[in-house]
Design an enzyme around this catalytic site. Sequence first.
Site, PDB file in Angstrom:
ATOM      1  N   SER A 223      49.465  69.702  32.949  1.00  0.00           N
ATOM      2  CA  SER A 223      48.299  70.076  33.755  1.00  0.00           C
ATOM      3  C   SER A 223      47.922  71.545  33.637  1.00  0.00           C
ATOM      4  CB  SER A 223      48.545  69.740  35.226  1.00  0.00           C
ATOM      5  OG  SER A 223      49.626  70.493  35.746  1.00  0.00           O
ATOM      6  N   HIS A 251      48.725  63.167  34.909  1.00  0.00           N
ATOM      7  CA  HIS A 251      47.425  63.558  34.367  1.00  0.00           C
ATOM      8  C   HIS A 251      47.089  62.815  33.076  1.00  0.00           C
ATOM      9  CE1 HIS A 251      46.613  66.961  37.102  1.00  0.00           C
ATOM     10  NE2 HIS A 251      47.937  67.069  37.138  1.00  0.00           N
ATOM     11  N   LYS A 283      44.833  60.803  41.130  1.00  0.00           N
ATOM     12  CA  LYS A 283      43.925  61.392  40.137  1.00  0.00           C
ATOM     13  C   LYS A 283      42.957  60.325  39.655  1.00  0.00           C
ATOM     14  CE  LYS A 283      47.439  64.830  39.459  1.00  0.00           C
ATOM     15  NZ  LYS A 283      48.280  64.380  40.578  1.00  0.00           N
TER      16      LYS A 283
END
Length: 439
Positions: A223, A251, A283
């Site tokens: 990230s 992610h 996310k």
Amino acid sequence: MTQGFGLSAAARAALLQRLSRRRGEEAGAPPPETPGRDLATLPGLREIEMVREAGAALGLENPYFRPHEGVAGGRSVIEGRDCLNFASYNYLGLNGDPRIAAAAKAAIDRHGVSASASRLASGERPVHGALEAALAAHYGADACLCFVSGHATNVTVIGQILGPRDLILHDQLIHNSVAEGARLSGARRIAFPHNDWQAAGRELAAQRARHGRALLVVEGHYSMDGDAPDLARFAALARQHDALLMVDEAHALGVLGATGRGSFEHCGVPPDAVDIWMGTLSKTLSACGGYIAARQPLVDLLRHAAPGFVYSVGLAPPLAAAALESLRVLQAEPWRVARLQANAALFLRLAREAGFDTGGSAGLGIVPVILGSSVAAARLAAALFAAGINVQPILFPVVPEGSARLRFFLSAEHTEPELRATVAALAAARDGAAPARVA
């Protein structure tokens, strides 16, 4: 030599003196506490105050904790102003999608807002099992277990499955949650240079025989840097040295791979080459929580023994329903992934053409613009916010001084004109000009 927030040692000392004088001059201040009760001396607090004071002295507004007044997608309303938004993990634009909102509302109508207690103690809701079955199928795993927090997932799982006789080998840029889980476990912890599978192999060769179990941990998409590991190499190392391989996909899901399945699709690796898939619901899946997808014995152990699951309230039903519907949309609409990746690739190319250091970013969903000092990063973030662009600076001590950056999270919702305008504004701010307001 610079220290904290890009200030010289002398400037830093002056700021600390100023803080001390200010405390002493505060009118009506209560008498000092005894050492054991003095909360002002808690570890780290003085550094936080120093950074805050440095920002004020430089005329920089605190960029953190700004309230968003609506859905934070490719755009957001912050402090009453419409802004381009590059500070949210809404990669595929699903947070706010009417279908996801409808699924969450239906779960509230059926089950209420909260699971109300631990799933082990008081039972669970059908949506928990449905979400876990869908995630297990996504990874081709035997089973899956969901937790109420992504951070707590790594902490409680690593803390549960390893002990003082064991070894944890991880990338030096691994997320804090993995480091905290390792600390809780008491296992020997060794960090290897970022994405360096050869260094990891040397450490495993040297250390493996001295320990009971060994766990090798990498992230699917880092990230801070926006890059990815050579997953095939790490999978081969784990097999060669009788170690378990754990991949944090926080992610990567919805971002990596032609259809967003994650790092195994991106790297062309069969999902069963990884022993423990960890991910988050907060996310791409537009909810909150974490999950582990793995072989049945591990999931059975966690379900009955992991403190962060057994002694924690279950995942809220509307969050589980939102995550499940988001996963369905991800799988049904791969055009969202293609648009995200095209946006990220364009932004990366434009930033590099403008002369910015973007590190090793692969241009898939995260592009850092590395500026060096924290002061430079904070100033550019402030200039961009004044122009209607919200991007967060990542400052010392989150990253080492000298590598402070602006971190751009791209979304499928961004448009090409918005991306071009953002890079133009970034270049103007760097060159000392006031960026034009982005409509």
